[in-house]
Design a protein around this motif. Structure first.
Motif: not given
Length: 802
Positions: A486-491, A495
């Motif tokens: 799954t696509e890694m969630a961006v926090i 960032r």
């Protein structure tokens, strides 16, 4: 755990090499770290009998002996006094080599020929006794090589036992494990007690005051004991396991501990006042001298073994000097008990006494093996010391330990856990080889009852672990885990932190990491007022030190502590930053308020002390670093407002940081009083920015506009304004006039002094004009520029400086 293969063969037949055994144990989870070979250090020494002994005619301290090895008789000159005709002894014949590299030769001593040497244990390095010639059993075969007669030489495995496998901290435990791995049968030692008519209950008693820490305590008594040396077979086994032989009673307690995993202790009964045992907790400050002659101030609630009046042992750890077995001991009181593992672990750590007994007790021993080990030790003491065992034994068991029974086991669960199915017959065979009782419940499950010595098995997953390690990890097929990609969630905050870290390092800062713990006195050093919210600490229940007793509420103190440490190490030029959290207690019983903070500090000089580079950092260096940071983060409308922000900052060299009207932090020079409080010499500049608030100002989308191909035109104007008027306010007024051709306004000069009225200052602004589609003419620029200057003068009351 040092495992002697020679000793191991007393309990199980081994037909595999030491290397193969080590490999099997390692694959089953008992890692073998090393294989050691123990070899004797002599050659040419045989068993012989002394035929006759007579005085040496020329020396009072020597004797003339005729010694026979069963084939020949040899004249020997000997100086030992413990020999007589008929003794069976070691004889080093001519050509024999003994430890130290000595080769035996025929020699003449005071006129008498000697064709050999009678040896002591110490001379052959098979024991410590150097007092006389070593005595061998009378039925030992004459002429036999001594190493064969004594069965010397051994191979020892150094096995790393994990904390959950206390059952393997004994020779019998290792034999059980090897039997399960090889399919062999184990032989348990035969225990046969011959008791006298005198009942122990008429001589002694046991009282357990704290049954939660000592659920079971048993004892036997052996009378008419004669203290002496242990036989060679016991000495060699103890030495192979890394223990030193002491005497026949103490050696038996160590031998049985290594054999069965049950620590024991022997008391000299004459030193037990009132002839009884009381098991209780220590009192605060109670003193005790242990067998190693060290005095201990016992922490309160340490479990003790006491007689009618005083402590005689620290339970499960070490006996006392006041009741040890001595050379003239005649009556032995033998202890075998079960102690609460966590109690022994706690006491052992507090007292810094990591003994072999504590090592076993704190991991858990077999509660049902207490009496078995007691009887085994009593039998051996009686045999080796000539003592008699009193009738019966004491066994106080006030808190029955209930074993784990009927653990449900599903075959399907085994397959789910390891990825392969193991046949039911193999599962049952493996469990039974480990002395477990297995029965089917008729519902597709098995109910398994582990033996009492397996204190680590409580749940189904424990059984599965036993099954797979004996089945063989190498027999489990290799499969890749099925993982959904799954696509890694961006926090966004993380960032942003990574971006800030890159920018700060690129600006020459070094990142540091301080503890989140701090001292409650930190706010006093910083001079925070009593009503400051940062005095609401989150306290730590078990702090390592007073300096780390609370969670930090500001990162400023940690920065200054780091500065102090560096200055103490002659490092004065610092450019450091840290990203971490602060913690504020809201109210009791609720989680604290956590904030993510960026903090930085400048001190010393701009660069190393090289020629021409000796300028100290100042407020504007720090401000410039932050301006670059905000520029790269595409943050606009950043204001630096002169205000009294923090009590630990210089009021004339500090300001608040605002972005679009929201205060996100502060920067400024650390107040000299604070520097003095913390004992730091010099000047330092500090800032803190709330990353959580900063993150809210970051725009998710960035707008781009075309760069003009045409040149910019600048005009400079110096305004005379009140000294109290902030330069930032002037810039805001100029930019608020919304003139499209005005590209930028910057400050190029600030002056106060001669030529100006008191209370005023000169502020030089540079206006930059540019159009996207053409080169501006002087007429256009002058018209716009004059209007902006007039409006600025009108709005601020400033004057144009000539």
């Amino acid at each position: 755990m040092l495992v002697s293969l020679k000793w191991l063969k007393d309990y199980i037949d081994l037909d595999i090499t030491a290397e193969e055994l080590a490999d099997r144990l390692t694959m089953a989870g008992l890692e073998v770290d090393e294989i050691k070979t123990i070899a004797h250090k002599f050659a040419g020494v045989v068993v012989a009998r002394i035929v006759s002994v007579s005085p040496h005619p020329g020396a009072d301290k020597l004797s003339l002996c005729d010694v026979s090895d069963g084939f020949n008789t040899y004249p020997i000159v000997c100086g030992a006094k413990n020999i007589k005709a008929g003794d069976v002894v070691p004889l080093a014949k001519i050509g024999a080599v003994i430890p130290g590299g000595y080769t035996i030769k025929s020699t003449v001593l005071r006129g008498e020929r000697s064709d050999g040497m009678l040896c002591s244990e110490a001379e052959l390095e098979i024991g410590d006794d150097a007092s006389g010639i070593m005595q061998l059993p009378s039925d030992t075969v004459l002429g036999m090589a001594l190493e064969n007669a004594l069965n010397l030489g051994d191979t020892v495995l150094d096995v790393s036992i994990t904390a959950n496998r206390s059952d393997c901290l004994s020779m019998i435990g290792m034999a059980r494990e090897i039997a399960a791995l090889t399919g062999k049968k184990i032989r348990m030692p035969k225990i046969k007690i011959r008791e006298s008519s005198e009942d122990i209950s008429t001589l002694s008693s046991v009282t357990i005051v704290d049954a939660d820490l000592c659920p079971r305590y048993s004892a036997r008594m052996i009378r008419n004991v004669k203290i002496g040396e242990s036989p060679v077979w016991m000495k060699t086994r103890l030495e192979a396991a890394g223990l030193r032989a002491i005497n026949n009673v103490v050696d038996v307690t160590n031998f049985v501990m290594l054999e069965m995993g049950q620590p024991l202790h022997a008391f000299d009964f004459r030193f037990l006042e009132e002839g009884r045992i009381v098991v209780r907790k220590s009192k605060a400050g109670e003193e005790f001298i242990s067998l190693d002659e060290k005095s201990h101030a016992l922490p309160e609630n340490t479990l003790l073994i006491c007689d009618g009046k005083k402590p005689v042992a620290i339970a499960g750890i070490m006996g006392g000097l006041n009741s040890e077995v001595k050379e003239d001991t005649h009556v032995v009181f033998l202890e075998s008990a079960y102690f609460n593992p966590s109690s022994i672990r706690r006491s052992s750590r507090r007292l810094a006494m990591p003994t072999d007994a504590a090592f076993r007790f704190e991991r858990g021993i077999d509660p049902e093996g207490v009496i078995r080990a007691l009887n085994r030790a009593a039998q051996l003491i009686a045999e080796l010391s000539g003592g008699s065992i009193c009738k019966n034994y004491l066994d106080e068991y006030p808190q029955k330990i209930t074993p784990v029974e009927n653990i449900p086991l599903r075959l399907s669960r085994i397959g789910e856990m390891i990825g392969t199915a193991i046949p039911a017959k193999d599962v049952i065979q493996i469990l039974r080889s480990l002395d477990m009782k297995v029965r089917a419940d008729g519902k597709g499950k098995y109910l398994v009852t582990p033996p009492t010595f397996r204190v680590d098995i409580e749940r189904e997953i424990d059984l599965i672990e036993e099954i797979v390690r004996l089945y063989g990890y190498d027999r489990v097929p290799i499969t890749l885990p099925a993982v959904a990609v799954t696509e890694m969630a961006v926090i966004p905050r993380l960032r942003l932190e990574e971006k800030i870290r890159e920018l700060m390092v690129g600006s020459g800062f070094s990142e540091i990491i301080n503890y989140s713990f701090s001292s409650s006195a930190s706010v006093d050093y910083l001079g925070l007022p009593q009503d400051d919210v940062r005095r609401s600490f989150v306290k730590i229940k078990n702090p390592l030190t007073e300096e780390q007793s609370v969670m930090r509420t500001t990162m400023a103190f940690g920065m200054l502590e780091t500065l102090k440490k560096n200055i103490n190490n002659a490092s004065f030029n610092l450019k450091i930053f840290e990203m971490g959290r602060t913690f504020l207690r809201i109210q009791s019983g609720e989680l604290p308020e956590e904030s993510n903070i960026l903090s930085g500090l400048l001190s010393g000089k701009l660069s190393e002390d090289l020629w021409g580079n000796k300028v100290n950092v100042d407020f504007y260096d720090l401000k410039g670093c932050l301006e670059n940071l905000f520029y790269d983060l595409k943050l606009e409308q950043v204001q630096y407002r002169a205000e009294i922000t923090e009590p630990f900052l210089h009021p004339g060299q500090s300001c608040g940081l605002y972005i679009e009207g929201t205060k996100v932090g502060y920067l400024g020079q650390v107040h000299p009083d604070v520097m003095q409080n913390i004992d730091i010499k010099g000047i330092a500049y500090l800032f803190e920015i709330n990353i959580d608030l900063l993150n809210k100002q970051i725009k998710s989308q960035i707008s781009y506009k075309e760069i003009s191909k045409f040149p910019a035109v600048t005009r400079d104007v110096a305004f005379v304004i009140p000294a109290s008027l902030e330069a930032q306010k002037m810039l805001e007024i100029v930019l608020s006039q919304s003139e499209d051709l005005l590209e930028n306004v910057v400050i190029f000069d600030i002056y106060a002094g001669k030529g100006l009225d008191i209370g005023t200052k000169s502020l030089g602004l540079r206006f930059s004009y540019r159009a996207l589609d053409r080169t501006l003419t002087d007429a256009e620029i002058n018209s716009i520029h004059d209007k902006i200057v007039r409006d600025t003068v009108r709005l601020t009351g400033a004057k144009i400086r000539a």
